[in-house]
Enzyme design. Structure first.
Site, PDB file in Angstrom:
ATOM      1  N   ASP A 198       0.851  -1.187   0.000  1.00  0.00           N
ATOM      2  CA  ASP A 198       0.000   0.000   0.000  1.00  0.00           C
ATOM      3  C   ASP A 198       0.879   1.227   0.000  1.00  0.00           C
ATOM      4  O   ASP A 198       1.915   1.250   0.656  1.00  0.00           O
ATOM      5  CB  ASP A 198      -0.889  -0.013   1.251  1.00  0.00           C
ATOM      6  CG  ASP A 198      -2.096  -0.897   1.043  1.00  0.00           C
ATOM      7  OD1 ASP A 198      -2.601  -0.927  -0.092  1.00  0.00           O
ATOM      8  OD2 ASP A 198      -2.496  -1.570   2.002  1.00  0.00           O
ATOM      9  N   GLU A 219       0.652  18.611   7.559  1.00  0.00           N
ATOM     10  CA  GLU A 219       0.966  19.422   6.386  1.00  0.00           C
ATOM     11  C   GLU A 219       1.474  20.792   6.828  1.00  0.00           C
ATOM     12  O   GLU A 219       2.464  21.308   6.312  1.00  0.00           O
ATOM     13  CB  GLU A 219      -0.265  19.610   5.495  1.00  0.00           C
ATOM     14  CG  GLU A 219      -0.699  18.391   4.727  1.00  0.00           C
ATOM     15  CD  GLU A 219      -1.665  17.503   5.508  1.00  0.00           C
ATOM     16  OE1 GLU A 219      -1.845  17.739   6.721  1.00  0.00           O
ATOM     17  OE2 GLU A 219      -2.223  16.561   4.912  1.00  0.00           O
ATOM     18  N   GLN A 243     -15.842  25.370   5.431  1.00  0.00           N
ATOM     19  CA  GLN A 243     -16.479  26.376   4.584  1.00  0.00           C
ATOM     20  C   GLN A 243     -15.447  27.261   3.883  1.00  0.00           C
ATOM     21  O   GLN A 243     -15.495  27.448   2.682  1.00  0.00           O
ATOM     22  CB  GLN A 243     -17.429  27.267   5.404  1.00  0.00           C
ATOM     23  CG  GLN A 243     -18.746  26.609   5.736  1.00  0.00           C
ATOM     24  CD  GLN A 243     -18.591  25.592   6.866  1.00  0.00           C
ATOM     25  OE1 GLN A 243     -17.854  25.832   7.826  1.00  0.00           O
ATOM     26  NE2 GLN A 243     -19.251  24.443   6.734  1.00  0.00           N
ATOM     27  N   ARG A 264     -12.159  26.794   3.678  1.00  0.00           N
ATOM     28  CA  ARG A 264     -11.080  25.989   3.082  1.00  0.00           C
ATOM     29  C   ARG A 264      -9.763  26.769   3.045  1.00  0.00           C
ATOM     30  O   ARG A 264      -8.991  26.669   2.108  1.00  0.00           O
ATOM     31  CB  ARG A 264     -11.479  25.516   1.675  1.00  0.00           C
ATOM     32  CG  ARG A 264     -12.727  24.631   1.722  1.00  0.00           C
ATOM     33  CD  ARG A 264     -12.850  23.791   0.507  1.00  0.00           C
ATOM     34  NE  ARG A 264     -13.069  24.628  -0.651  1.00  0.00           N
ATOM     35  CZ  ARG A 264     -12.688  24.309  -1.892  1.00  0.00           C
ATOM     36  NH1 ARG A 264     -12.072  23.223  -2.108  1.00  0.00           N
ATOM     37  NH2 ARG A 264     -12.925  25.105  -2.896  1.00  0.00           N
ATOM     38  N   SER A 286      -6.688  28.681   5.919  1.00  0.00           N
ATOM     39  CA  SER A 286      -6.289  29.054   7.271  1.00  0.00           C
ATOM     40  C   SER A 286      -5.277  30.166   7.120  1.00  0.00           C
ATOM     41  O   SER A 286      -4.872  30.492   6.001  1.00  0.00           O
ATOM     42  CB  SER A 286      -5.693  27.861   8.006  1.00  0.00           C
ATOM     43  OG  SER A 286      -4.522  27.438   7.348  1.00  0.00           O
ATOM     44  N   LYS A 314      -3.598  30.753   3.453  1.00  0.00           N
ATOM     45  CA  LYS A 314      -3.172  29.658   2.570  1.00  0.00           C
ATOM     46  C   LYS A 314      -4.307  28.649   2.522  1.00  0.00           C
ATOM     47  O   LYS A 314      -5.035  28.479   3.505  1.00  0.00           O
ATOM     48  CB  LYS A 314      -1.867  29.022   3.038  1.00  0.00           C
ATOM     49  CG  LYS A 314      -1.960  28.074   4.218  1.00  0.00           C
ATOM     50  CD  LYS A 314      -0.650  27.327   4.374  1.00  0.00           C
ATOM     51  CE  LYS A 314      -0.808  26.008   5.118  1.00  0.00           C
ATOM     52  NZ  LYS A 314      -1.043  26.076   6.533  1.00  0.00           N
ATOM     53  N   ASP A 349     -10.565  -5.970   2.039  1.00  0.00           N
ATOM     54  CA  ASP A 349      -9.287  -6.588   1.682  1.00  0.00           C
ATOM     55  C   ASP A 349      -9.345  -8.105   1.815  1.00  0.00           C
ATOM     56  O   ASP A 349      -8.459  -8.810   1.343  1.00  0.00           O
ATOM     57  CB  ASP A 349      -8.158  -6.096   2.599  1.00  0.00           C
ATOM     58  CG  ASP A 349      -7.708  -4.691   2.223  1.00  0.00           C
ATOM     59  OD1 ASP A 349      -7.853  -4.341   1.043  1.00  0.00           O
ATOM     60  OD2 ASP A 349      -7.224  -3.975   3.105  1.00  0.00           O
TER      61      ASP A 349
END
Lengths: 539, 675
Positions: free
Chosen positions: B300, B341, B367, B369, B371, B383, B514
């Site tokens: 994976d 991130e 809403q 999207r 910060s 950003k 799986d």
């Protein structure tokens, strides 16, 4: 010097011939076309040549064919006096007839009888010569089945035994034998249908000069690694081996098919290097053997040797005839030095794999390769696989039984012969040499070689029966195991080759396989060799 | 997470467990019972020889006869010790597991108390904080933190909740908080813990296919040598060199492959044990063997090849902003962003700076999207997703540099995620640049894949990403192939295709979807955090739930097979020297010439034979640690492995006994009563 030259010529000739011959044989067994004469044969026998067989059927065909061969040959001998072309010979006594029938059908050609005074031309030509061809063809058919087992995937079909036998004779053995006969006749080997006659010699005495179809018999005797001589003295008889180069040519004939088969194998599995590796192992073992026998024979008394052509050719012939399962002789092996004689014994004990009999040598070597791969394969961290085939429980059971079979026959036979009065009665020598003679007889029979050490009165009911059994078991038990193995292998898929796969075409593996042959097979016989030729030779 | 597995021999951290010899010897004595020994044909043959030689020693007492008898018994004993030591290690683990199984009662949903042992699949039980879960099952109601240390050894609690892929709970683990309803899935006596105990104790150990095949070969060699010696008796007698039965028995024992025969089962148990030490439970030895054969690894992407989260990889200034400007603005905007991130942006920008006094941080919401931060003095930094930030800039009548769109598109195409960075300053609003977030391939992965390739193993990356993204990451990580936008059906089809081509496939999985693929794969490693269905379908369970471990499992499988092969080679190679010790000893008195074979110049026939027998017995004990630890395994091509192991165990196996037997002979010759 002459010795070196002879070996050089031989190696050169084999080197030149093995490619075209090997390629031709691969074509013989992969071609989809039938020749007209073959079609005719199939129609006569009632075989559907295009129907492929599963392994049990393939095996049954081989066994049935051999059984019929034994019965025919036995009847021919027993009824000899009643049939034409008997040259005045009586019918053969039962135990000897059984022994000879089995001997020729198993490609052993052990001769408990003296040819010129026992067998008439009919038995020689319609019985013995026929078996010389077809017993070799059977070996080839079994080999081809095994190779197909490696090549094919996910199938229960191994080919058609009748087709493989017929093609071996028609496309391979017959043409080569005709060619070889011509060469032999040109070289001075006798070829006629006379029963011989008395002549007055220069000194004024009278001598009986036997005749017969010797050259044609001789050709297939060597080509098919049979070894049964027309005369009792075999290739040492001047009518069978008149000159040095004819003798050398005979050595070439013995070796040519067995040494070309690895090429055929490589071709059929689609990787010529695989064949080359096997050829390398066979060549190495044969080289070691020849070197040893030559050094042990250097300076030995020429008694019993082929004095006309010199010691080196005797050694070469002795090594070749025991390395292949031929058993023809131009030298009495009994008269070799003890250690030289031990080498001929050991050659056979290896299981006749370097290069061995026609077909049987390579299938024996491939089974040993399976054992070598099994052990070595683990050392690279995978469950073992050879040529893309996994070696699991079933495969290893068959391979294990294979390596068990011949030692069991040879050792039990020797022990029984030496322990029972009937066996002891035949022994002309006592001490280590006497043991070597009995050991040699069972080794030769069990491995289907057929050469004799002499010094043993083997034409007795005991030896005829016991050695006959050794020949039958030594030939057909391995064949059963090999064809079964072929069936198991063919049914498998194929594992792709990666860098994690054990490489079986490199010198390293060839070396390993050589070691396995010597250690796994050879070591079994060490104790009994110590009491026989070693005890004699080191004293 | 990134344990460099292949560049070191497996199990260094646990490879030094001391061998508990004393209890092993006690166990070995118990194992002298022939009924158990029949399973090991080689050892059983020695046992029969020991019985015979003892009887002979009683009938014809001599120092030599008794010495041989004693050493033959010791040979059998040492063989048993090997197995007992291997099993002993599992016993300790089993004992600690048993402690986990202490609940006696379970509470049904209706409040009735029932004995835990009576629970059947389908029963619903309630478990509250502080209670032990009475059996394996799936959470169908509620969420709880569970202490699974009894099984995994990991003390940090894990969350188990109804629905999804984290619903499986294991009997014997303890609920730490909240209340859950569990549907029992295991039958009594067949719970996960029960099976684990059986596995680590080796109670349910079956011979693996390769072990069976090797056993057959060893049995056949045993029969060959047995025949060689049995037939030697009449031949020797006829030759006037008749041998005593004791000597013949000694010869048989020395020739048959006792070394590998004695160590074979210990090697198998130790292989399973090495997995257990790494917190992997193999449900069968067959799976461990298959691991060595694996030709294709399905890995994976997330968590195995890449770190779990995307990380900032690059700042791309637009509209004339300087790199310095962009970098500083990115750090300021991300100071309060505690997502992985966000932290990675700070790291890329040169590290955290002091929060400016009076700064107001703007949280990310679904809403907006976006910060960012509002700095004193009116400067605002934002950003976020490209669309949202552009809208924000335009809303403030700011400028969106014309190249912005193409930069964003480039990054998307290359498999990255673009974030826009914008500011509102005194001169109005503008887009400063683009932050490229990328999947970050774990360090060292490329080397590891190269190594796997050299071992002949193909790696396939499985990901839900689109083809382009997947290819980009695959190229960076160096995997051989990718399966993008993978559905469970795709996985199953891929496995079937690889298997069709003759390759064995290994994979990890945790979700219920799986399960079919895990069952189809030759080595299916289920994560312990996964669902019961996944654990049921796989043939191994990784208690640490670390998918990277798959590579380690392959190495362990290979090591197991290599150990087996090397010791077999060693064992067979030993025979040569033994012949040279025993044969001249047997026959030289009658045929003096054979003394030439006595290359070791051993003291006397009796000392020579006894020395060979003693060497044969001691070599077993000497090799027990190696059998347990496994021979050194360095990943490499098959050729390299073969030449090394052949040299060490083949050539070494030929040479060592010559030295060993000679050394023992020097000591044995001092024993009074040995001629």
């Amino acid at each position: 010097m002459t010795g070196w030259l002879q070996v050089a010529v031989l190696v050169l000739a084999l080197g030149l011939v093995h490619r075209p011959l090997g390629d031709w044989m691969a074509r013989v067994y992969t071609s989809g076309e039938h020749w007209r004469v073959e079609r005719l044969t199939y129609r006569l026998v009632g075989v559907d040549a295009d129907a492929e067989q599963r392994w049990p059927t393939y095996l049954r065909s081989i066994l049935a064919f051999s059984l019929v061969g034994v019965l025919l040959l036995y009847s021919l001998q027993r009824l000899q006096a009643l049939l034409p072309l008997d040259n005045g010979m009586a019918s053969v006594e039962p135990s000897s007839a059984w022994n000879t029938a089995v001997s020729f059908v198993t490609n052993t050609n052990w001769q408990g009888y003296a040819g010129e005074s026992t067998m008439g031309h009919l038995v020689q030509m319609a019985g013995l010569a026929v078996q010389n061809f077809v017993s070799a063809a059977v070996g080839l058919a079994v080999l081809v089945a095994l190779v197909r087992g490696f090549v094919r995937r996910g199938t229960d079909r191994l080919g058609n035994a009748w087709v493989d036998i017929t093609r071996s004779v028609v496309r391979l053995l017959l043409p080569l034998a005709v060619l070889a006969t011509v060469v032999l006749v040109l070289g001075g080997v006798v070829q006629n249908l006379r029963s011989g006659g008395d002549v007055t010699t220069l000194a004024g005495g009278s001598q009986f000069i036997p005749g017969g179809p010797v050259a044609s018999q001789e050709a297939i005797k060597e080509l098919g690694t049979n070894g049964g001589g027309f005369y009792n003295a075999n290739s040492a008889h001047p009518f069978e081996g008149p000159t040095a180069w004819v003798s050398l040519f005979q050595v070439f004939l013995m070796l040519v098919i067995p040494f070309s088969l690895p090429r055929t194998f490589g071709r059929m599995v689609g990787d010529r290097k695989q064949g080359l590796a096997i050829l390398g192992v066979m060549g190495l073992l044969a080289g070691i053997s020849l070197a040893l026998i030559s050094s042990f024979q250097a300076g030995a008394l020429p008694e019993g040797q082929e004095v006309r052509f010199g010691g080196p050719l005797s050694s070469l012939f002795a090594a070749s005839t025991t390395l292949t399962s031929t058993g023809a002789i131009n030298t009495q092996h009994d008269s070799l030095t003890p250690l030289g004689g031990m080498v001929t014994l050991f050659n056979m004990m290896l299981g006749e794999v370097a290069p061995g009999g026609v077909g049987s040598g390579l299938y024996g070597m491939l089974v040993l390769a399976v054992v070598a791969v099994f052990v070595a394969g683990l050392m690279v961290g995978r469950t073992p696989e050879y040529l893309g085939k996994k070696l699991g429980r079933r495969e290893m059971t068959l391979a294990s039984l294979y390596i068990l079979t011949t030692p069991a026959i040879v050792l039990i036979g020797t022990a029984v012969a030496i322990a029972v009065p009937a066996g002891q009665a035949g022994m002309l020598n006592s001490g280590p040499h006497g043991l070597s003679e009995v050991l040699y007889a069972f080794t030769s029979a069990g491995n289907n070689n057929g050469s004799a050490f002499a010094g043993l009165s083997a034409n007795t009911p005991f030896y005829n029966t016991a050695l006959g059994l050794a020949m039958v078991l030594g030939r057909f038990v391995p064949i059963v195991l090999v064809v079964a193995l072929a069936g198991k292998l063919a049914a498998q898929g194929k594992v792709p080759v990666t860098s994690g796969t054990l490489p079986t075409h490199r010198p390293l593996f060839a070396g390993l396989l050589t070691a396995v042959v010597l250690v796994v097979v050879g070591l079994t016989y060490f104790p009994v060799l110590a009491l026989g030729p070693l005890a004699e030779g080191l004293s | 997470m990134t344990t460099p597995v292949l560049d070191r021999a497996p199990a260094p951290e646990t490879a030094k467990p001391t061998i508990a010899w004393a209890p092993a010897f006690a166990g070995a004595v118990r194992k002298l019972d022939p009924r158990g020994l029949v399973r090991q044909p080689v050892v059983f043959t020695v046992w029969v020889g020991s019985v015979f030689s003892t009887v002979l020693a009683v009938l014809h007492p001599s120092v030599f006869g008794w010495s041989i008898a004693v050493w033959l018994w010791l040979t059998v004993l040492f063989a048993n010790v090997a197995e007992a030591v291997a099993e002993g290690r599992g016993k300790a683990q089993a004992a600690s597991l048993r402690k986990a199984k202490t609940t006696a009662v379970a509470v049904r949903e209706d409040g009735r108390e029932v004995p835990a042992a009576d629970l059947r699949p389908g029963d619903r039980v309630v478990v509250v904080a502080g209670q032990v879960i009475p059996g394996d099952g799936d959470v169908v109601e509620g969420i709880a933190s569970v202490d699974e240390s009894a099984i995994t050894g990991e003390s940090a609690p894990v969350i188990r909740e109804s629905g999804g892929d984290r619903c499986a709970v294991t009997g014997g683990t303890t609920v730490l908080s909240d209340r859950i309803v569990v549907v029992i899935t295991s039958k009594p006596g067949e719970t996960f813990v029960d099976r684990m105990i059986a596995l680590v104790e080796g109670a349910s150990r079956q011979k693996t296919p390769n072990e069976v095949a090797l056993d057959i070969l060893l049995s056949s060699l045993t029969i060959v040598f047995l025949l060689a010696v049995v037939t030697l008796a009449p031949v020797a007698a006829w030759s006037g060199a008749g041998q005593s039965t004791t000597v013949l028995i000694a010869l048989v024992v020395c020739l048959i492959p006792t070394t590998i025969g004695a160590l074979l089962s210990a090697i198998g148990i130790a292989g399973m044990d090495r997995l257990v030490q790494r917190n992997v439970l193999a449900m069968s030895g067959r799976a461990v063997e298959a691991a060595g054969d694996v030709g294709t690894l399905l890995l994976d992407k997330t968590g195995t090849i890449t770190l779990g989260n995307r990380q900032a990889a690059r700042f791309v200034p637009v509209g004339g902003a300087s790199a310095e400007e962009v970098s500083q603005a990115a750090v300021l905007a991300s100071l309060a962003d505690e997502t992985p991130e966000g932290r990675s942006v700070v790291v890329l920008g040169g590290g955290a700076v002091d929060r400016p006094a009076g700064a107001a941080f703007v949280e990310f919401t679904a809403q907006t999207r976006m910060s960012g931060v509002d700095l004193p003095g009116g400067r605002q930094l934002r950003k976020g997703a490209a669309g949202a930030v552009q809208a924000w800039v335009r809303g403030l009548s700011g400028a969106v540099a014309p190249e912005t769109g193409s930069r964003v598109a480039d990054i998307s195409e290359a498999g990255g995620t673009p974030l826009l960075l914008a500011e509102k300053g005194p001169d109005g609003a503008r887009v400063l640049g683009v932050i490229e977030l990328k999947d970050v391939v774990k360090p060292g992965m490329r080397d590891r894949f190269d190594e796997l390739r050299r071992m002949g193993i193909r790696t396939v990356m499985i990901t839900g990403d689109n083809e382009a993204t997947a290819r980009a990451i695959a190229a960076e990580a160096g995997v051989d192939d990718v399966l993008a936008e993978a559905t469970p059906e795709d996985k199953l089809a891929l496995i079937a295709k690889e298997q069709e081509g003759g390759r064995l496939v290994a994979m990890t999985g945790d979700g219920t979807n799986d399960a079919p693929a895990l069952a189809q794969a030759d080595v299916g490693v289920a994560m312990n955090t996964g669902t019961s269905a996944a654990k049921e379908a796989g043939n191994m369970v990784d208690l640490d739930s670390d998918p990277t471990k798959l590579i380690e499992i392959v190495a362990i499988g290979k090591q197991l097979l290599i150990t087996r092969g090397s010791l077999t080679t060693f064992s067979i190679a030993n025979d040569l020297a033994k012949y040279f010790a025993i044969l001249p000893a047997m026959f030289a008195p009658v045929f003096p010439g054979l003394d030439a074979l006595n290359v070791m110049r051993l003291h006397s026939p009796e000392s020579a034979i006894l020395s060979a027998v003693i060497f044969n017995a001691l070599i077993i004990v000497a090799l027990v640690p190696l059998a347990l630890k496994g021979v050194r395994y360095r990943p490499g091509t098959a050729s390299a492995l073969l030449s090394r192991n052949l040299l060490v165990y083949g050539v070494g196996g030929v040479v060592l006994p010559f030295i060993g037997i000679k050394a023992i002979d020097l000591l044995v010759s001092l024993i009074p009563g040995i001629s």
